[in-house]
Motif scaffolding. Structure first.
Motif, mmCIF file in Angstrom:
data_model
loop_
_atom_site.group_PDB
_atom_site.id
_atom_site.type_symbol
_atom_site.label_atom_id
_atom_site.label_comp_id
_atom_site.label_asym_id
_atom_site.label_seq_id
_atom_site.Cartn_x
_atom_site.Cartn_y
_atom_site.Cartn_z
ATOM 1 N N UNK A 44 0.811 -1.224 0.000
ATOM 2 C CA UNK A 44 0.000 0.000 0.000
ATOM 3 C C UNK A 44 0.842 1.270 0.000
ATOM 4 N N UNK A 45 2.162 1.135 0.245
ATOM 5 C CA UNK A 45 3.032 2.305 0.209
ATOM 6 C C UNK A 45 3.533 2.771 1.562
ATOM 7 N N UNK A 46 3.249 2.018 2.610
ATOM 8 C CA UNK A 46 3.625 2.425 3.966
ATOM 9 C C UNK A 46 5.146 2.556 4.106
ATOM 10 N N UNK A 227 -3.867 7.927 1.809
ATOM 11 C CA UNK A 227 -4.534 7.741 3.092
ATOM 12 C C UNK A 227 -6.027 7.651 2.826
ATOM 13 N N UNK A 228 -6.601 6.468 3.121
ATOM 14 C CA UNK A 228 -8.007 6.218 2.814
ATOM 15 C C UNK A 228 -8.933 6.653 3.943
ATOM 16 N N UNK A 240 -8.997 -4.281 13.199
ATOM 17 C CA UNK A 240 -8.795 -5.621 13.747
ATOM 18 C C UNK A 240 -10.027 -6.488 13.519
ATOM 19 N N UNK A 241 -11.204 -5.883 13.668
ATOM 20 C CA UNK A 241 -12.453 -6.622 13.536
ATOM 21 C C UNK A 241 -12.862 -6.832 12.077
ATOM 22 N N UNK A 242 -12.591 -5.830 11.220
ATOM 23 C CA UNK A 242 -13.149 -5.855 9.864
ATOM 24 C C UNK A 242 -12.119 -6.039 8.761
ATOM 25 N N UNK A 243 -10.825 -5.791 9.061
ATOM 26 C CA UNK A 243 -9.807 -5.908 8.029
ATOM 27 C C UNK A 243 -9.815 -4.716 7.082
ATOM 28 N N UNK A 244 -9.100 -4.894 5.967
ATOM 29 C CA UNK A 244 -8.921 -3.795 5.013
ATOM 30 C C UNK A 244 -9.784 -3.931 3.763
ATOM 31 N N UNK A 250 -12.703 -0.308 -2.488
ATOM 32 C CA UNK A 250 -13.002 1.072 -2.900
ATOM 33 C C UNK A 250 -11.904 1.675 -3.745
ATOM 34 N N UNK A 251 -10.660 1.166 -3.605
ATOM 35 C CA UNK A 251 -9.537 1.738 -4.348
ATOM 36 C C UNK A 251 -9.386 1.167 -5.746
#
Length: 252
Positions: A44-46, A227-228, A240-244, A250-251
């Motif tokens: 993602x570019x982090x 940054x989303x 943690x609960x839902x992930x990415x 959306x991207x």
């Protein structure tokens, strides 16, 4: 109060097919006393953000700016960025054959301060820093990171952080490859650095486990070089609960 200000940052890398854009307009401001966590999936570019701030030659800044207290960081050499107060803890610390940990650390401190620390005082400070991360003092005589385990390399990074004491620490996946004991020790080292009150932290991670030990003030979700979403520590719990998934979909 020190400020690290990133505006509209675009970064590319060279490939066989030409330049490939990695960062696509990042805006982020980190002030002393703040801890910012950057989270996101692989690719993602982090890490690109971290290495671009530090001045890695692999990355080409195509637009935007990075300033430290209003001074252009991108116009500085790598060593000038370090002297200005920037520190990078790498995800994969490199080995430096032929250079002992003791000499490496004292040389770095001398370069930052403009004069060598007094040897007797320096040895005490170095030993104290190693004791704090439960790192055997014998490592001071070994070559930098040569034959070190993943946890030992990360503990050594925290020893550097303790001794060099920068204005801003950029920690690139410091939790990568750590067992639970090493994660706790490394996190305690970061928290000691933060406890000074006038130091800033930019913490890059995939997972929330390190954020159980290091409480962020702000969380930024990185997806596809941007940054989303931004929020407080509660955003990490949501991830943690839902992930990415919702961000990556959306991207596309």
């Amino acid at each position: 109060m020190a400020t690290l200000d990133i505006k509209n940052l675009h970064v590319a890398v060279d490939t066989e097919d030409g330049q490939k854009a990695i960062l696509k307009g990042v805006d982020l401001t980190v002030k002393s006393g703040q801890t910012h966590a950057i989270m996101g999936p692989n690719g993602s570019g982090k890490s690109t953000l971290a290495y671009s701030i530090a001045g890695h030659p692999k990355y080409t800044i195509t637009d935007g700016s990075v300033t430290l207290d209003g001074v252009d960081v991108l116009g500085m050499t790598v060593d000038e960025r370090a002297r200005a107060g920037l520190f990078l803890a790498m995800q994969y610390p490199v080995e430096v054959p032929g250079v002992s940990v003791s000499n490496f650390l004292r040389t770095a401190k001398t370069a930052l301060d403009g004069e060598a620390p007094k040897l007797r005082t320096w040895v005490k400070d170095m030993n104290d820093a190693m004791d704090k991360v439960a790192m055997d003092r014998e490592f001071a005589q070994r070559n930098v990171n040569e034959g070190f385990s993943g946890g030992e390399k990360k503990r050594h990074e925290i020893v550097q952080l303790e001794l060099l004491n920068p204005k801003f620490a950029i920690l690139d996946e410091t939790d990568s490859g750590l067992d639970i004991d090493a994660l706790r020790v490394v996190s305690e080292g970061v928290n000691r650095f933060r406890a000074q009150g006038d130091r800033g932290v930019l913490l890059i991670t995939h997972y929330t486990r390190i954020l159980r030990y290091i409480q962020p003030d702000f969380v930024h979700v990185f997806v596809a070089g941007r940054i989303a979403e931004e929020g407080g520590s509660e955003l990490a719990e949501q991830l943690e609960a839902e992930g990415y998934d919702k961000y990556t979909r959306a991207s596309v």
